[in-house]
Scaffold this motif. Structure first.
Motif, PDB file in Angstrom:
ATOM      1  N   MET A   1     -15.199  -4.451  43.755  1.00 48.03           N
ATOM      2  CA  MET A   1     -16.096  -4.072  44.839  1.00 48.03           C
ATOM      3  C   MET A   1     -17.201  -3.165  44.286  1.00 48.03           C
ATOM      4  O   MET A   1     -16.937  -2.272  43.499  1.00 48.03           O
ATOM      5  N   THR A   2     -18.426  -3.403  44.722  1.00 42.38           N
ATOM      6  CA  THR A   2     -19.544  -2.561  44.308  1.00 42.38           C
ATOM      7  C   THR A   2     -20.137  -1.864  45.529  1.00 42.38           C
ATOM      8  O   THR A   2     -19.732  -2.158  46.671  1.00 42.38           O
ATOM      9  N   HIS A   3     -21.097  -1.005  45.281  1.00 41.62           N
ATOM     10  CA  HIS A   3     -21.768  -0.307  46.374  1.00 41.62           C
ATOM     11  C   HIS A   3     -22.395  -1.275  47.368  1.00 41.62           C
ATOM     12  O   HIS A   3     -22.492  -0.974  48.553  1.00 41.62           O
ATOM     13  N   LYS A   4     -22.787  -2.461  46.906  1.00 41.62           N
ATOM     14  CA  LYS A   4     -23.418  -3.446  47.784  1.00 41.62           C
ATOM     15  C   LYS A   4     -22.452  -3.998  48.825  1.00 41.62           C
ATOM     16  O   LYS A   4     -22.882  -4.593  49.815  1.00 41.62           O
ATOM     17  N   ASP A   5     -21.151  -3.789  48.622  1.00 42.26           N
ATOM     18  CA  ASP A   5     -20.149  -4.228  49.582  1.00 42.26           C
ATOM     19  C   ASP A   5     -19.905  -3.195  50.688  1.00 42.26           C
ATOM     20  O   ASP A   5     -19.248  -3.507  51.680  1.00 42.26           O
ATOM     21  N   LEU A   6     -20.415  -2.000  50.512  1.00 40.92           N
ATOM     22  CA  LEU A   6     -20.182  -0.920  51.472  1.00 40.92           C
ATOM     23  C   LEU A   6     -21.137  -1.037  52.665  1.00 40.92           C
ATOM     24  O   LEU A   6     -22.354  -1.125  52.490  1.00 40.92           O
ATOM     25  N   ASP A   7     -20.575  -1.002  53.866  1.00 43.45           N
ATOM     26  CA  ASP A   7     -21.397  -1.087  55.077  1.00 43.45           C
ATOM     27  C   ASP A   7     -22.403   0.060  55.155  1.00 43.45           C
ATOM     28  O   ASP A   7     -23.526  -0.133  55.622  1.00 43.45           O
ATOM     29  N   ILE A   8     -22.009   1.248  54.699  1.00 43.09           N
ATOM     30  CA  ILE A   8     -22.915   2.394  54.751  1.00 43.09           C
ATOM     31  C   ILE A   8     -24.116   2.156  53.834  1.00 43.09           C
ATOM     32  O   ILE A   8     -25.237   2.539  54.156  1.00 43.09           O
ATOM     33  N   TRP A   9     -23.903   1.518  52.704  1.00 42.93           N
ATOM     34  CA  TRP A   9     -25.018   1.216  51.804  1.00 42.93           C
ATOM     35  C   TRP A   9     -25.960   0.209  52.464  1.00 42.93           C
ATOM     36  O   TRP A   9     -27.183   0.376  52.434  1.00 42.93           O
ATOM     37  N   LYS A  10     -25.393  -0.812  53.089  1.00 44.53           N
ATOM     38  CA  LYS A  10     -26.203  -1.841  53.754  1.00 44.53           C
ATOM     39  C   LYS A  10     -27.046  -1.235  54.880  1.00 44.53           C
ATOM     40  O   LYS A  10     -28.241  -1.517  54.995  1.00 44.53           O
ATOM     41  N   LEU A  11     -26.412  -0.403  55.699  1.00 48.01           N
ATOM     42  CA  LEU A  11     -27.132   0.228  56.816  1.00 48.01           C
ATOM     43  C   LEU A  11     -28.201   1.182  56.300  1.00 48.01           C
ATOM     44  O   LEU A  11     -29.307   1.233  56.844  1.00 48.01           O
ATOM     45  N   SER A  12     -27.891   1.919  55.252  1.00 46.91           N
ATOM     46  CA  SER A  12     -28.878   2.858  54.716  1.00 46.91           C
ATOM     47  C   SER A  12     -30.059   2.114  54.085  1.00 46.91           C
ATOM     48  O   SER A  12     -31.194   2.611  54.117  1.00 46.91           O
ATOM     49  N   MET A  13     -29.827   0.940  53.537  1.00 50.39           N
ATOM     50  CA  MET A  13     -30.932   0.135  53.017  1.00 50.39           C
ATOM     51  C   MET A  13     -31.837  -0.333  54.164  1.00 50.39           C
ATOM     52  O   MET A  13     -33.067  -0.341  54.031  1.00 50.39           O
ATOM     53  N   GLU A  14     -31.248  -0.704  55.289  1.00 52.89           N
ATOM     54  CA  GLU A  14     -32.035  -1.074  56.469  1.00 52.89           C
ATOM     55  C   GLU A  14     -32.858   0.116  56.949  1.00 52.89           C
ATOM     56  O   GLU A  14     -34.007  -0.038  57.371  1.00 52.89           O
ATOM     57  N   MET A  15     -32.262   1.318  56.873  1.00 51.70           N
ATOM     58  CA  MET A  15     -32.956   2.532  57.310  1.00 51.70           C
ATOM     59  C   MET A  15     -34.203   2.775  56.461  1.00 51.70           C
ATOM     60  O   MET A  15     -35.238   3.190  56.976  1.00 51.70           O
ATOM     61  N   VAL A  16     -34.117   2.507  55.168  1.00 53.99           N
ATOM     62  CA  VAL A  16     -35.285   2.672  54.292  1.00 53.99           C
ATOM     63  C   VAL A  16     -36.437   1.818  54.814  1.00 53.99           C
ATOM     64  O   VAL A  16     -37.568   2.298  54.954  1.00 53.99           O
ATOM     65  N   LEU A  17     -36.144   0.563  55.123  1.00 55.54           N
ATOM     66  CA  LEU A  17     -37.187  -0.336  55.631  1.00 55.54           C
ATOM     67  C   LEU A  17     -37.765   0.175  56.948  1.00 55.54           C
ATOM     68  O   LEU A  17     -38.984   0.140  57.160  1.00 55.54           O
ATOM     69  N   ASP A  18     -36.888   0.660  57.826  1.00 59.80           N
ATOM     70  CA  ASP A  18     -37.339   1.200  59.116  1.00 59.80           C
ATOM     71  C   ASP A  18     -38.252   2.409  58.919  1.00 59.80           C
ATOM     72  O   ASP A  18     -39.288   2.536  59.577  1.00 59.80           O
ATOM     73  N   ILE A  19     -37.877   3.299  58.012  1.00 51.58           N
ATOM     74  CA  ILE A  19     -38.669   4.513  57.780  1.00 51.58           C
ATOM     75  C   ILE A  19     -40.027   4.157  57.179  1.00 51.58           C
ATOM     76  O   ILE A  19     -41.060   4.710  57.577  1.00 51.58           O
ATOM     77  N   TYR A  20     -40.048   3.236  56.237  1.00 48.68           N
ATOM     78  CA  TYR A  20     -41.334   2.811  55.678  1.00 48.68           C
ATOM     79  C   TYR A  20     -42.233   2.228  56.765  1.00 48.68           C
ATOM     80  O   TYR A  20     -43.438   2.489  56.799  1.00 48.68           O
ATOM     81  N   GLU A  21     -41.654   1.439  57.659  1.00 51.99           N
ATOM     82  CA  GLU A  21     -42.430   0.835  58.746  1.00 51.99           C
ATOM     83  C   GLU A  21     -42.959   1.902  59.709  1.00 51.99           C
ATOM     84  O   GLU A  21     -44.140   1.884  60.074  1.00 51.99           O
TER      85      GLU A  21
END
Length: 118
Positions: A1-21
Protein backbone atom coordinates in the motif's frame (compact mmCIF):
# COMPACT_ATOMS: atom_id res chain seq x y z
CA UNK A 1 0.00 0.00 0.00
CA UNK A 2 1.25 3.49 -0.84
CA UNK A 3 0.13 6.98 0.10
CA UNK A 4 -1.96 7.02 -3.09
CA UNK A 5 -4.20 4.36 -1.53
CA UNK A 6 -5.05 6.56 1.46
CA UNK A 7 -8.43 8.31 1.31
CA UNK A 8 -6.98 11.30 3.19
CA UNK A 9 -4.32 11.71 0.50
CA UNK A 10 -6.94 11.55 -2.26
CA UNK A 11 -9.19 14.11 -0.55
CA UNK A 12 -6.27 16.42 0.18
CA UNK A 13 -5.24 16.28 -3.48
CA UNK A 14 -8.78 17.37 -4.44
CA UNK A 15 -8.46 20.20 -1.90
CA UNK A 16 -5.33 21.48 -3.67
CA UNK A 17 -7.29 21.78 -6.91
CA UNK A 18 -10.17 23.52 -5.11
CA UNK A 19 -7.82 26.03 -3.45
CA UNK A 20 -6.06 26.83 -6.72
CA UNK A 21 -9.45 27.42 -8.36
CA UNK A 22 -10.76 29.61 -5.52
CA UNK A 23 -7.63 31.75 -5.32
CA UNK A 24 -7.67 32.50 -9.07
CA UNK A 25 -10.27 35.20 -8.38
CA UNK A 26 -8.41 36.87 -5.48
CA UNK A 27 -7.13 40.42 -6.02
CA UNK A 28 -3.81 40.72 -7.87
CA UNK A 29 -2.17 42.35 -4.86
CA UNK A 30 -2.70 39.09 -2.94
CA UNK A 31 -0.69 37.04 -5.46
CA UNK A 32 2.37 36.99 -3.19
CA UNK A 33 0.36 37.16 0.02
CA UNK A 34 -2.70 35.14 0.86
CA UNK A 35 -2.86 33.35 -2.52
CA UNK A 36 0.69 32.08 -2.16
CA UNK A 37 0.15 31.08 1.48
CA UNK A 38 -3.07 29.20 0.78
CA UNK A 39 -1.64 27.36 -2.18
CA UNK A 40 1.55 26.39 -0.37
CA UNK A 41 -0.18 25.03 2.73
CA UNK A 42 -2.79 23.17 0.67
CA UNK A 43 0.02 21.48 -1.28
CA UNK A 44 1.80 20.76 2.00
CA UNK A 45 -1.00 18.51 3.26
CA UNK A 46 -0.84 15.69 0.65
CA UNK A 47 2.92 16.20 0.31
CA UNK A 48 3.52 15.51 4.00
CA UNK A 49 1.18 12.53 3.96
CA UNK A 50 3.12 11.12 1.01
CA UNK A 51 6.52 11.80 2.50
CA UNK A 52 5.58 10.33 5.87
CA UNK A 53 4.13 7.20 4.30
CA UNK A 54 7.28 6.72 2.25
CA UNK A 55 9.61 6.95 5.25
CA UNK A 56 9.02 3.36 6.29
CA UNK A 57 8.79 4.18 9.97
CA UNK A 58 5.57 4.53 11.93
CA UNK A 59 7.12 7.23 14.13
CA UNK A 60 8.23 9.21 11.09
CA UNK A 61 4.83 8.77 9.46
CA UNK A 62 3.16 10.10 12.60
CA UNK A 63 5.48 13.12 12.65
CA UNK A 64 4.57 13.99 9.06
CA UNK A 65 0.85 13.50 9.78
CA UNK A 66 1.23 16.03 12.62
CA UNK A 67 2.79 18.47 10.15
CA UNK A 68 -0.10 17.87 7.72
CA UNK A 69 -2.54 18.59 10.58
CA UNK A 70 -0.76 21.90 11.17
CA UNK A 71 -0.99 22.82 7.49
CA UNK A 72 -4.68 21.94 7.52
CA UNK A 73 -5.30 24.24 10.51
CA UNK A 74 -3.37 26.97 8.68
CA UNK A 75 -5.53 26.50 5.58
CA UNK A 76 -8.74 26.64 7.63
CA UNK A 77 -7.59 29.93 9.13
CA UNK A 78 -6.64 31.36 5.75
CA UNK A 79 -10.02 30.41 4.29
CA UNK A 80 -11.67 32.29 7.15
CA UNK A 81 -9.44 35.31 6.51
CA UNK A 82 -10.27 35.23 2.79
CA UNK A 83 -13.98 35.05 3.62
CA UNK A 84 -13.78 37.93 6.12
CA UNK A 85 -11.87 40.08 3.62
CA UNK A 86 -14.54 39.38 0.99
CA UNK A 87 -12.17 37.58 -1.39
CA UNK A 88 -14.44 34.51 -1.46
CA UNK A 89 -17.93 33.58 -0.37
CA UNK A 90 -18.63 30.96 2.25
CA UNK A 91 -17.95 27.64 0.59
CA UNK A 92 -19.85 24.74 2.19
CA UNK A 93 -18.00 22.07 0.22
CA UNK A 94 -14.55 23.38 1.19
CA UNK A 95 -15.53 23.78 4.82
CA UNK A 96 -17.09 20.31 4.94
CA UNK A 97 -14.00 18.80 3.31
CA UNK A 98 -11.71 20.62 5.75
CA UNK A 99 -13.70 19.13 8.65
CA UNK A 100 -13.62 15.65 7.13
CA UNK A 101 -9.88 15.93 6.53
CA UNK A 102 -9.32 17.05 10.10
CA UNK A 103 -11.19 14.02 11.40
CA UNK A 104 -9.36 11.69 9.03
CA UNK A 105 -5.95 13.01 10.06
CA UNK A 106 -6.91 12.71 13.72
CA UNK A 107 -7.99 9.09 13.27
CA UNK A 108 -4.86 8.26 11.29
CA UNK A 109 -2.62 9.83 13.92
CA UNK A 110 -4.40 7.92 16.70
CA UNK A 111 -4.02 4.69 14.76
CA UNK A 112 -0.31 5.35 14.28
CA UNK A 113 0.11 6.20 17.99
CA UNK A 114 -1.55 2.91 18.93
CA UNK A 115 0.69 1.03 16.52
CA UNK A 116 3.76 2.62 18.14
CA UNK A 117 2.56 1.65 21.64
CA UNK A 118 2.31 -2.03 20.69
Amino acid sequence: MTHKDLDIWKLSMEMVLDIYEITKSFPDEEKFGLVSQMRRCSVSIPSNIAEGAARGSTKEFLRFIQIAKGSLAELETQMEIAFRLGFTSYNEKINADLLIMSKMLYKLSESLKNKIKK
